[in-house]
Write a protein that holds these residues in place. Structure first.
Motif, PDB file in Angstrom:
ATOM      1  N   SER A 182      -5.068  -4.283 -10.223  1.00  0.00           N
ATOM      2  CA  SER A 182      -4.308  -2.976 -10.068  1.00  0.00           C
ATOM      3  C   SER A 182      -2.952  -3.319 -10.886  1.00  0.00           C
ATOM      4  O   SER A 182      -2.339  -2.338 -11.073  1.00  0.00           O
ATOM      5  CB  SER A 182      -4.430  -2.764  -8.698  1.00  0.00           C
ATOM      6  OG  SER A 182      -3.566  -1.531  -8.070  1.00  0.00           O
ATOM      7  N   CYS A 228      -8.655  -2.718  -3.164  1.00  0.00           N
ATOM      8  CA  CYS A 228      -7.530  -3.553  -4.052  1.00  0.00           C
ATOM      9  C   CYS A 228      -6.852  -4.600  -2.825  1.00  0.00           C
ATOM     10  O   CYS A 228      -6.030  -5.322  -3.571  1.00  0.00           O
ATOM     11  CB  CYS A 228      -6.233  -2.530  -4.378  1.00  0.00           C
ATOM     12  SG  CYS A 228      -6.878  -1.532  -5.859  1.00  0.00           S
ATOM     13  N   ARG A 284       0.786  -1.238  -0.020  1.00  0.00           N
ATOM     14  CA  ARG A 284       0.091  -0.060  -0.121  1.00  0.00           C
ATOM     15  C   ARG A 284       0.896   1.213   0.017  1.00  0.00           C
ATOM     16  O   ARG A 284       1.981   1.369   0.420  1.00  0.00           O
ATOM     17  CB  ARG A 284      -0.968  -0.079   1.200  1.00  0.00           C
ATOM     18  CG  ARG A 284      -0.392   0.382   2.281  1.00  0.00           C
ATOM     19  CD  ARG A 284      -1.240  -0.190   3.509  1.00  0.00           C
ATOM     20  NE  ARG A 284      -2.636   0.617   3.533  1.00  0.00           N
ATOM     21  CZ  ARG A 284      -3.210   1.389   4.339  1.00  0.00           C
ATOM     22  NH1 ARG A 284      -2.680   1.593   5.585  1.00  0.00           N
ATOM     23  NH2 ARG A 284      -4.333   1.946   4.164  1.00  0.00           N
ATOM     24  N   ALA A 285       0.588   2.394  -0.608  1.00  0.00           N
ATOM     25  CA  ALA A 285       1.242   3.558  -0.813  1.00  0.00           C
ATOM     26  C   ALA A 285       1.290   4.269   0.505  1.00  0.00           C
ATOM     27  O   ALA A 285       2.287   5.124   0.664  1.00  0.00           O
ATOM     28  CB  ALA A 285       0.502   4.362  -1.728  1.00  0.00           C
ATOM     29  N   GLU A 286       0.426   3.976   1.407  1.00  0.00           N
ATOM     30  CA  GLU A 286       0.551   4.779   2.708  1.00  0.00           C
ATOM     31  C   GLU A 286       2.004   4.192   3.615  1.00  0.00           C
ATOM     32  O   GLU A 286       2.176   4.802   4.617  1.00  0.00           O
ATOM     33  CB  GLU A 286      -0.612   4.336   3.615  1.00  0.00           C
ATOM     34  CG  GLU A 286      -2.076   5.070   3.010  1.00  0.00           C
ATOM     35  CD  GLU A 286      -2.667   4.326   1.945  1.00  0.00           C
ATOM     36  OE1 GLU A 286      -2.123   3.193   1.522  1.00  0.00           O
ATOM     37  OE2 GLU A 286      -3.749   4.573   1.662  1.00  0.00           O
ATOM     38  N   ARG A 322       5.250  -3.928  -6.088  1.00  0.00           N
ATOM     39  CA  ARG A 322       4.425  -2.914  -6.952  1.00  0.00           C
ATOM     40  C   ARG A 322       3.401  -2.139  -5.912  1.00  0.00           C
ATOM     41  O   ARG A 322       3.295  -2.420  -4.855  1.00  0.00           O
ATOM     42  CB  ARG A 322       3.155  -3.920  -7.813  1.00  0.00           C
ATOM     43  CG  ARG A 322       3.699  -4.392  -8.873  1.00  0.00           C
ATOM     44  CD  ARG A 322       4.673  -3.427  -9.858  1.00  0.00           C
ATOM     45  NE  ARG A 322       5.597  -3.827 -10.617  1.00  0.00           N
ATOM     46  CZ  ARG A 322       5.452  -4.475 -11.992  1.00  0.00           C
ATOM     47  NH1 ARG A 322       4.209  -4.416 -12.305  1.00  0.00           N
ATOM     48  NH2 ARG A 322       6.412  -4.831 -12.322  1.00  0.00           N
ATOM     49  N   SER A 323       3.023  -0.829  -6.308  1.00  0.00           N
ATOM     50  CA  SER A 323       2.554   0.087  -5.108  1.00  0.00           C
ATOM     51  C   SER A 323       1.193   0.164  -5.553  1.00  0.00           C
ATOM     52  O   SER A 323       0.640   0.103  -6.539  1.00  0.00           O
ATOM     53  CB  SER A 323       3.239   1.346  -5.271  1.00  0.00           C
ATOM     54  OG  SER A 323       2.414   2.376  -4.368  1.00  0.00           O
ATOM     55  N   GLY A 324       0.303   0.100  -4.431  1.00  0.00           N
ATOM     56  CA  GLY A 324      -1.030   0.479  -4.567  1.00  0.00           C
ATOM     57  C   GLY A 324      -1.264   2.105  -4.390  1.00  0.00           C
ATOM     58  O   GLY A 324      -0.172   2.738  -4.487  1.00  0.00           O
ATOM     59  N   ALA A 325      -2.498   2.681  -4.299  1.00  0.00           N
ATOM     60  CA  ALA A 325      -2.658   3.969  -4.463  1.00  0.00           C
ATOM     61  C   ALA A 325      -3.784   4.661  -3.559  1.00  0.00           C
ATOM     62  O   ALA A 325      -4.614   5.365  -4.092  1.00  0.00           O
ATOM     63  CB  ALA A 325      -2.500   4.647  -5.685  1.00  0.00           C
ATOM     64  N   GLY A 326      -3.937   3.903  -2.525  1.00  0.00           N
ATOM     65  CA  GLY A 326      -5.050   4.271  -1.433  1.00  0.00           C
ATOM     66  C   GLY A 326      -6.319   3.858  -1.975  1.00  0.00           C
ATOM     67  O   GLY A 326      -7.288   4.543  -2.305  1.00  0.00           O
ATOM     68  N   ALA A 327      -6.546   2.426  -2.252  1.00  0.00           N
ATOM     69  CA  ALA A 327      -7.913   1.912  -2.318  1.00  0.00           C
ATOM     70  C   ALA A 327      -8.087   0.470  -1.855  1.00  0.00           C
ATOM     71  O   ALA A 327      -7.371  -0.451  -2.064  1.00  0.00           O
ATOM     72  CB  ALA A 327      -8.030   1.706  -3.966  1.00  0.00           C
ATOM     73  N   GLY A 331      -8.924  -0.837  -9.849  1.00  0.00           N
ATOM     74  CA  GLY A 331      -8.828  -2.134  -9.176  1.00  0.00           C
ATOM     75  C   GLY A 331     -10.299  -2.589  -8.713  1.00  0.00           C
ATOM     76  O   GLY A 331     -10.651  -2.621  -7.840  1.00  0.00           O
TER      77      GLY A 331
END
Ligand SMILES: Cc1cc2nc3c(=O)[nH]c(=O)nc-3n(C[C@H](O)[C@H](O)[C@H](O)COP(=O)(O)O)c2cc1C
Ligand code: SF4
Ligand code: FES
Lengths: 166, 431
Positions: free
Chosen positions: B180, B171, B124-126, B163-168, B186
């Motif tokens: 994603s 996902c 996760r991007a966080e 691989r990065s997420g972006a706040g969902a 996603g």
């Protein structure tokens, strides 16, 4: 609405950098996330002209890029401030005084959720759990997280950002 | 009560992202053993150990490996789910920061078992601070011969990328996660086909939670018998619990499966913070059941919690003190689901929104008995017809609260003043 969010015109030099980043991953749609995360650091907004360059260089359709950006909470086609303050509003932060933190942010910056200061330095948003509930209430400012906040400590923190003391 | 540290055994040690340090501490021994075994024997070992998924559903891990093992594909993938989106959950962050190699090792073991040469970690991007830790871990593991082309001279190849997420939140759902990674929105896929047959890039894929993968390393290293002796008859091993909310000592704790919930909160974590009383506990994050203080004298294992209508899930224990209102918590939960609904299917997109509106109406003191019936009706529709687990679990906090705290709903229906609901009325609106 379209006017408002898509009106931004990106400088030529920024678009050249966008093209450089995107061209590395031609026909690699699985790299779209990495490209967008990198591009977001060099342009003020993921505007129409930026999406067009990414699409052209990666061999995607522009609407694929647009629909991708608009899906994810941390990506946006709107122009944001230099510092994006994300306030967690999930229950574990909520029960530890998230409201006081929110109040401190809006009292200090004089803006509400979803707004950007006039000088384009700060945008305030709500977000889901940041994964640091062990120090809630928590916020994230760009890539940095801050926890165990109170009204006063939040105000002091925001002031440090205003003074660029970070 | 003392913690039992298996997964967190290296917490507090320095430089754990260096492969050499991990190896000094007994690391990659499990992988070495797996490399000498047939793929099927690795799966059999995990089956005998009785490992079940730590990401939410508690699904038998060996069975997921078997699905991919049984396919003939040249390309198969192992995916580590490090999206940790369930509100209140911190354990994967802690595990990734303090022992990243235990996860890489687990991925390589799973790869060896099913014949996959490529793994992805969806982070996760966080958690940007985790990226350099994993990157360094992967690099040093390659140098040490524990990842890469010819692992420990066995001829087995396994590569890992981040691989990065972006706040969902959605996902974290397995098929949405694949979408994603492939570079799309996603949105969860229809099933079948199942991921074991057609997952990431259309290839057989095994997706596991961070903690599940770390367990694989320890099972291979220490053996089936050792593992079976930890925990309860149906849930073996240790579990990471994130205890948060109004509790005196918040944090991530590791205990054998089956630890008593009440003891965890009161003896281990020091009880409710600031001398307040206990109002309720929610287990399993926002998608878990909300229960009364008199219901917490239960063992925390996968089957016990499911039997009581909740989910052990990711092991999140959310403690709520008596300055709060259960309805206000439910509203917060359902607002979260409504906001995170991806919108692909109508029952969830509309149902979560309507449930939120009705809960909001009741909070404001304007609810009626009919609204309560409508909520139940909506909840049943969403539960039975939503496409993915987000929709299914969005109703759990709502219905469990209605069942366990009927008097709270009644007092709001009667229009009794509720300080909490009144005060928060304005604030929690998404931008
Ligand atoms: C909406 C939704 C979000 C999820 N988020 C996560 C998550 O953040 N991390 C995770 O490991 N599993 C998450 N899951 C569960 C995964 O879909 C999947 O079941 C799990 O990762 C499988 O791993 P396991 O068998 O090791 O538990 C989520 C499921 C749903 C429906
Ligand atoms: S249940 Fe909700 S999150 Fe899942 S696919 Fe349907 S709309 Fe999307
Ligand atoms: S709920 Fe706010 S950080 Fe987790």
């Amino acid at each position: 609405m379209k006017q408002e969010i898509y009106s931004h015109t990106t400088s030529q030099s920024a678009l050249v950098r966008v093209a450089e980043i995107s061209a590395r991953y031609r026909n690699r749609p699985d790299k779209l996330m990495d490209v967008i995360l990198a591009v977001q650091k060099v342009v003020p907004s993921m505007a129409e002209d930026v999406a067009a360059v990414i699409a052209r260089e990666m061999g995607l359709m522009q609407n694929e890029v647009y629909s991708f950006i608009t899906f994810y909470g941390l990506l946006s086609v709107k122009e944001k401030g230099k510092y994006i303050i994300r306030m967690c509003n999930n229950a574990p932060c909520h029960v530890r005084g998230a409201r006081a933190v929110m109040d401190a942010i809006s009292d200090t910056l004089k803006i509400g959720v979803g707004e950007t200061t006039q000088d384009r330095r700060f945008t305030v948003e709500l977000c889901p759990c940041l994964g640091i509930c062990d120090v809630s209430p928590a916020i994230m400012i760009n890539d940095k997280t801050y926890g165990n906040l109170t009204y006063d400590s939040t105000q002091a923190l925001i002031k440090r950002y205003i003074r660029e003391d970070v | 009560m003392k913690e039992m540290r298996v997964l967190l055994q290296n917490q507090g040690k320095e430089n754990m992202s260096d492969a050499a340090v991990y190896i000094e501490n007994g690391g990659y021994e499990g992988l070495k053993k797996a490399l000498e075994m047939e793929g099927w024997d690795v799966i059999q070992t995990l089956k005998d150990a009785g490992l079940r998924g730590r990401g939410g559903a508690g699904f038998p891990s060996w069975l997921k490996l078997k699905f991919a093992y049984d396919t003939q594909s040249e390309d198969k993938y192992i995916v580590c789910n490090a999206d940790e989106g369930e509100p209140g959950t911190n354990k994967d962050r802690v595990l990734l920061s303090c022992d990243p190699h235990s996860i890489l090792e687990g991925m390589a073991i799973a790869g060896k078992a099913v014949g996959a040469r490529k793994g992805y970690i969806y982070l996760r991007a966080e958690y940007p601070q985790i990226v350099p830790i994993i990157t360094h871990a992967i690099e040093t593991a390659k140098q040490a011969g524990a990842l890469g082309e010819n692992i420990f001279g066995s001829g087995f190849e396994f590569q890992i990328s981040i691989r990065s997420g972006a706040g969902a939140y959605v996902c974290g759902e397995e098929t949405a996660l694949f979408e994603s990674i492939e570079g799309r929105r996603g949105e969860p896929r229809f099933r079948p086909p199942y991921p074991g047959i057609q997952g990431l890039f259309g290839k057989p894929t095994v997706l596991n939670n961070v903690e599940t993968l770390a367990n694989m390393s320890h099972i291979l290293r220490n053996g089936v018998e050792w593992y079976q002796n930890i925990g309860t008859p149906t849930s073996h091993g240790t579990k990471l619990f994130t205890v948060i909310g109004n509790v005196a000592q918040r944090g991530v704790y590791e205990f054998p499966m089956g630890i008593n919930l009440k003891e965890l909160i009161f003896d281990v974590c020091g009880g409710v913070a600031d001398g307040k009383g206990l109002l309720a506990v929610q287990t399993g994050g926002a998608s878990g059941a909300i229960i009364n203080p008199f219901q917490i004298d239960i063992p925390l294992d996968i089957d016990h919690i499911s039997a009581s209508g909740g989910r052990l899930g990711c092991g999140t224990i959310f403690v709520i003190d008596d300055s709060n209102c259960v309805l206000d918590i439910v509203r917060n939960n359902i607002e979260f689901f409504s906001h995170e609904s991806c919108g692909k299917c109508v029952p969830c997109r509309e149902g979560t929104r309507r449930m939120y509106d009705l809960i909001q109406k009741i909070c404001a003191g304007n609810g009626t008995v009919k609204d309560m019936l409508t909520i139940r009706d909506l909840a049943e529709t969403v539960r039975s017809s939503a496409l993915c687990g987000l929709g299914h679990s969005s109703v759990v906090p709502v219905i469990s609260a209605m069942d366990n705290f009927p008097e709270v709903f009644e007092s709001h229906l009667d229009g009794d003043y509720c300080e909490k609901c009144h005060m928060q009325r304005r604030v929690m609106k998404h931008g």
